[in-house]
Design an enzyme around this catalytic site. Structure first.
Site, mmCIF file in Angstrom:
data_model
loop_
_atom_site.group_PDB
_atom_site.id
_atom_site.type_symbol
_atom_site.label_atom_id
_atom_site.label_comp_id
_atom_site.label_asym_id
_atom_site.label_seq_id
_atom_site.Cartn_x
_atom_site.Cartn_y
_atom_site.Cartn_z
ATOM 1 N N LYS A 125 -148.129 -5.607 -23.820
ATOM 2 C CA LYS A 125 -148.326 -4.476 -22.901
ATOM 3 C C LYS A 125 -149.786 -4.471 -22.476
ATOM 4 O O LYS A 125 -150.648 -4.982 -23.204
ATOM 5 C CB LYS A 125 -148.004 -3.154 -23.611
ATOM 6 C CG LYS A 125 -147.665 -2.029 -22.666
ATOM 7 C CD LYS A 125 -146.220 -2.115 -22.229
ATOM 8 C CE LYS A 125 -145.850 -1.031 -21.259
ATOM 9 N NZ LYS A 125 -144.393 -1.022 -21.018
HETATM 10 P P1 NAD Z 1 -143.523 5.937 -12.641
HETATM 11 O O1 NAD Z 1 -144.998 5.985 -12.622
HETATM 12 O O2 NAD Z 1 -142.791 5.304 -11.517
HETATM 13 O O3 NAD Z 1 -142.923 7.411 -12.827
HETATM 14 C C1 NAD Z 1 -143.287 8.268 -13.854
HETATM 15 C C2 NAD Z 1 -142.766 9.658 -13.508
HETATM 16 O O4 NAD Z 1 -143.027 10.539 -14.587
HETATM 17 C C3 NAD Z 1 -143.459 10.277 -12.290
HETATM 18 O O5 NAD Z 1 -142.503 11.019 -11.554
HETATM 19 C C4 NAD Z 1 -144.476 11.220 -12.921
HETATM 20 O O6 NAD Z 1 -144.841 12.287 -12.066
HETATM 21 C C5 NAD Z 1 -143.680 11.705 -14.099
HETATM 22 N N1 NAD Z 1 -144.481 12.295 -15.162
HETATM 23 C C6 NAD Z 1 -145.692 11.904 -15.635
HETATM 24 N N2 NAD Z 1 -146.096 12.745 -16.593
HETATM 25 C C7 NAD Z 1 -145.119 13.669 -16.738
HETATM 26 C C8 NAD Z 1 -144.947 14.797 -17.565
HETATM 27 N N3 NAD Z 1 -145.876 15.137 -18.463
HETATM 28 N N4 NAD Z 1 -143.811 15.509 -17.443
HETATM 29 C C9 NAD Z 1 -142.870 15.158 -16.533
HETATM 30 N N5 NAD Z 1 -142.979 14.119 -15.724
HETATM 31 C C10 NAD Z 1 -144.086 13.383 -15.831
HETATM 32 O O7 NAD Z 1 -143.140 5.241 -14.034
HETATM 33 P P2 NAD Z 1 -141.785 4.523 -14.423
HETATM 34 O O8 NAD Z 1 -141.939 3.080 -14.167
HETATM 35 O O9 NAD Z 1 -140.645 5.283 -13.845
HETATM 36 O O10 NAD Z 1 -141.804 4.710 -16.010
HETATM 37 C C11 NAD Z 1 -141.316 5.890 -16.651
HETATM 38 C C12 NAD Z 1 -141.094 5.600 -18.119
HETATM 39 O O11 NAD Z 1 -140.142 4.538 -18.250
HETATM 40 C C13 NAD Z 1 -142.315 5.150 -18.902
HETATM 41 O O12 NAD Z 1 -142.229 5.622 -20.226
HETATM 42 C C14 NAD Z 1 -142.192 3.635 -18.895
HETATM 43 O O13 NAD Z 1 -142.889 3.030 -19.955
HETATM 44 C C15 NAD Z 1 -140.707 3.493 -19.033
HETATM 45 N N6 NAD Z 1 -140.174 2.215 -18.571
HETATM 46 C C16 NAD Z 1 -140.352 1.788 -17.304
HETATM 47 C C17 NAD Z 1 -139.799 0.581 -16.898
HETATM 48 C C18 NAD Z 1 -139.905 0.091 -15.486
HETATM 49 O O14 NAD Z 1 -139.299 -0.946 -15.186
HETATM 50 N N7 NAD Z 1 -140.592 0.768 -14.610
HETATM 51 C C19 NAD Z 1 -139.105 -0.215 -17.820
HETATM 52 C C20 NAD Z 1 -138.922 0.250 -19.112
HETATM 53 C C21 NAD Z 1 -139.472 1.477 -19.477
#
Ligand code: NAD
Length: 424
Positions: free
Chosen positions: A114
């Protein structure tokens, strides 16, 4: 102080301790060789970099960046890149460890890594973000490569970030290397279906869980925390399938409508304005309240440690599908288990992202690209069979779902370590 420092490495932050606690529970149940366990409790390598960039006002600002590789036993390391104000060595190390278990649990020939930069991307211009990404890529250059460590996107980064990363790496070596990063735009070697893959994977396993506990998804009430890549896509697919998405939030606020939100209109609104509470598509709701709503399916898809020993008592969902990494603390796990919540743990629920990232990497290395239908079918096949394996182990070993999934991933890596032997 000095003694404490020696006993506790600097990456032992609360999130890292949470990852360790999960690991200890699963490894004890596995009866893991203590020599193997002690190696896997720490990252293989961790790099901290200073990233100086010229800001638009002419001043130079230095950001702290990280790249952590937890394990490379099964293959090259793979993991996302997070741009967020809370990024630190402990968080990145925990996320790298979870990536190791995730790739192993679904059977990918990859290790876990990461990366991230402590910054607030929302307050930075496109030019600043481009310079930040290019300098960060140059600083972590000694660790990354298509055959050693392949970054992807995560919170606060996007297809565009990966395009800049890929371009910077390619400029350093003098030729195009699409296999250096995943989650890229399709026209420079990205994979069809990658953008939706994590949310789509969350939906596939949620469908399986619903079958197991007889929930009819048509009209099922769904709550989603986070409306980014994972949360939006999961909400949109479930909405199109006939679920009622009753509440959604992002970092600025949330919106609740007991008759179901119009996800298409909410998405259009979110492109213009940040705070979903202002969308007038329902009533305002805070992130705290949203997690405690009565619903069939709760999908935390934002940050870690959102459901803890305090609010877990008030969580009223039937299925908890962890789109985010580490959204539930070990204390909350126990409470939810006692309440009979059907947990789909993060390392399985959100593994669609790394699965299609793996497909992207394979396609880049072969210079041969697949159709989207084929990608989605392969994803479904892999994630559903991992889900079924987790259910089988849960029943066989009489453990909870998270422990079963962790046991599967950890055992795969431990077996590979033992057969490869200890170097030198
Ligand atoms: P992103 O940046 O596209 O979206 C994150 C979302 O969470 C945004 O809408 C943001 O406003 C919101 N957010 C941030 N802080 C918040 C809070 N305190 N309360 C409520 N909402 C909040 O990120 P993403 O890629 O969608 O990732 C989201 C989660 O999924 C993370 O934990 C990431 O590690 C995990 N994840 C992502 C992927 C991927 O392919 N993008 C894969 C596996 C896991």
């Amino acid at each position: 102080m000095e003694k404490e420092r020696r006993e506790k490495p600097e990456f032992h932050t609360p999130v890292y301790e949470m990852a360790l606690k999960q690991f200890d529970i699963a490894s004890e149940k596995l009866g893991l060789d203590p020599n193997v366990a002690s190696r896997l409790r720490s990252p293989k390598r961790a790099l901290i970099v200073s990233v100086p960039i010229k800001m638009d006002d002419g001043n130079v600002k230095v950001f702290e960046g990280y790249r952590v590789q937890h394990s490379m036993v099964l293959g090259p390391a793979k993991g996302g890149t997070r741009y967020h104000e809370d990024v630190n060595l402990g968080e990145v190390s925990a996320l790298a460890m979870w990536m190791s278990w995730k790739s192993a649990v679904i059977g990918l020939p990859l290790g876990g890594a990461k990366g991230g930069i402590r910054c607030n991307p929302k307050e930075m211009s496109r030019g600043e973000l481009q310079r930040l990404t290019r300098r960060y890529t140059t600083e972590i250059f000694p660790l990354i490569g298509p055959d050693r460590d392949i970054p992807g996107p995560d919170v606060g980064t996007s297809e565009q970030t990966m395009a800049w990363l890929m371009d910077t790496y390619s400029m350093q070596v003098g030729y195009s290397v699409p296999g250096i990063a995943t989650g890229k735009p399709v026209n420079i070697g990205g994979s069809l279906g990658r953008n939706e893959a994590t949310g789509r994977g969350v939906v596939y396993v949620t469908m399986e869980a619903a079958k197991r506990i007889n929930i009819n998804l048509n009209g099922a009430k769904v709550v989603v925390q986070g409306f980014g890549n994972v949360g939006y896509v999961a909400a949109k697919i479930l909405y199109d399938m006939g679920c009622k998405i009753i509440a959604v939030s992002n970092s600025k606020g949330g919106i609740y409508n007991k008759s179901g939100l119009d996800i298409n209109r909410l998405y259009e609104f979110s492109k213009e304005k940040q705070n979903l509470s202002d969308s007038k598509l329902g009533d305002k709701i805070t992130n705290k309240e949203l997690l405690e709503l009565e619903c069939d399916i709760l999908i935390p898809a934002a940050l870690s440690a959102q459901i803890d020993g305090d609010n877990a008592k008030r969580v009223k969902c039937k299925i908890l599908a962890e789109g985010a990494n580490g959204p539930t603390t070990p204390e909350a796990d126990q409470i939810l288990k006692d309440k009979g919540v059907f947990l789909i743990p993060d390392i399985l629920a959100n593994s669609g992202g790394v699965t299609v990232s793996y497909f992207e990497w394979v396609q880049d290395l072969q210079n041969f690209f697949w159709k989207e239908k084929e990608i989605n079918e392969k994803l479904k096949d892999i994630i559903v069979s991992a889900f079924n394996n987790m259910m089988f182990l849960t029943e066989k070993e009489k453990v909870d779902h998270r422990t079963a999934a962790l046991m599967m991933g950890i055992k795969k890596i431990a077996d590979a370590m033992l057969i490869r032997g200890l170097y030198p």
